[in-house]
Design a protein around this motif. Sequence first.
Motif, short mmCIF file in Angstrom:
data_model
loop_
_atom_site.label_atom_id
_atom_site.label_comp_id
_atom_site.label_asym_id
_atom_site.label_seq_id
_atom_site.Cartn_x
_atom_site.Cartn_y
_atom_site.Cartn_z
N PRO A 23 0.74 -1.47 -0.12
CA PRO A 23 0.03 0.03 0.16
C PRO A 23 0.83 1.35 0.11
O PRO A 23 0.35 2.27 -0.66
CB PRO A 23 -0.83 -0.04 1.34
CG PRO A 23 -1.04 -1.72 1.40
CD PRO A 23 0.34 -2.25 0.94
N GLY A 26 1.34 1.47 -3.82
CA GLY A 26 0.45 1.39 -4.71
C GLY A 26 -0.77 2.86 -4.43
O GLY A 26 -1.13 3.26 -5.28
N ARG A 27 -0.92 3.14 -3.14
CA ARG A 27 -1.97 3.93 -2.84
C ARG A 27 -1.70 5.17 -3.20
O ARG A 27 -2.35 6.04 -4.16
CB ARG A 27 -2.46 3.91 -1.40
CG ARG A 27 -3.20 2.77 -1.03
CD ARG A 27 -3.63 2.67 0.31
NE ARG A 27 -4.36 1.52 0.88
CZ ARG A 27 -4.17 1.19 1.87
NH1 ARG A 27 -3.45 1.65 3.02
NH2 ARG A 27 -5.02 -0.08 2.13
N ALA A 61 -4.42 -10.26 -4.21
CA ALA A 61 -3.81 -9.19 -3.43
C ALA A 61 -3.95 -9.32 -1.62
O ALA A 61 -3.94 -8.57 -1.12
CB ALA A 61 -4.80 -7.94 -3.52
N GLU A 67 -0.43 -6.16 -1.75
CA GLU A 67 -1.79 -6.07 -1.29
C GLU A 67 -2.64 -4.91 -2.04
O GLU A 67 -3.93 -4.90 -1.92
CB GLU A 67 -1.84 -5.58 0.08
CG GLU A 67 -1.22 -6.63 1.03
CD GLU A 67 0.38 -6.33 1.36
OE1 GLU A 67 0.90 -6.63 2.35
OE2 GLU A 67 0.74 -5.44 0.64
N THR A 68 -1.99 -4.21 -2.99
CA THR A 68 -2.47 -3.21 -3.80
C THR A 68 -2.47 -3.59 -5.22
O THR A 68 -1.29 -3.54 -5.57
CB THR A 68 -2.10 -1.63 -3.35
OG1 THR A 68 -2.19 -1.59 -1.80
CG2 THR A 68 -3.02 -0.62 -4.13
N ASP A 153 -6.65 2.19 -8.68
CA ASP A 153 -6.35 0.96 -7.74
C ASP A 153 -7.81 0.21 -7.84
O ASP A 153 -8.75 0.41 -7.51
CB ASP A 153 -6.32 1.79 -6.28
CG ASP A 153 -6.55 0.75 -5.18
OD1 ASP A 153 -6.39 -0.39 -5.65
OD2 ASP A 153 -6.27 1.30 -4.03
N THR A 155 -7.96 -2.67 -6.35
CA THR A 155 -7.97 -3.74 -5.19
C THR A 155 -9.50 -4.05 -4.79
O THR A 155 -9.72 -5.25 -4.37
CB THR A 155 -7.20 -3.29 -4.23
OG1 THR A 155 -5.90 -2.85 -4.61
CG2 THR A 155 -7.01 -4.22 -2.93
#
Length: 196
Positions: A23, A26-27, A61, A67-68, A153, A155
């Motif tokens: 994250p 990715g975020r 994920a 996780e992202t 994103d 996810t």
Amino acid sequence: MRTREIRASFNRDAITVYQAYAPAIGRPAAERGVFVSPFSRHRMTWIKPSFLWMMARSDWARKSGQETVLAIRITRTGWEEALSQAVPTDPDRRVFRSSDEWRRQFAKAVVHVQWDPERSLRGQKLEARSIQVGLTRHIIDRYVDDWILGIDDCTPMVRKVHGLLREGRTSQAREHLPKERLYPPSSGLARRLGAD
């Protein structure tokens, strides 16, 4: 039967590739539409146009550091620029006359291509091979600064599809998948990549 093919979501101008990150990387990328620190431009990054291959790789994920899941739209000219400089990670006899020729080319390659088994919705390996494209530090600035059109994103969608699968609602899960189709590389690019 075609075994090495590029399947992707694309239109006239853009193609979608996938990457999975922690994250912390990715975020911010999704929020800003560009990769920022702690994303590193000094190490190889792999982009994949197959959503289900990315799901198998990231375990929907759930893998640590993945996780992202990001859907990254890049220009088709950028994608083809990468492929035009790519060298496969194995000495495919359809591409190279000898292992020595492959070694010489691979040592200088700024882009690597690897063909891995495509995956089914439930993660089983399929006969068809899916392309992964590795961008070295020598070309990553072009990817980050020039080719990227947008970063989403995905996810939440990944978690929704995985939840439907766990509930046995396979047909509903399939409805949420990105629409991918055969991407047509030029004959020269296909020969260079060992694609069918």
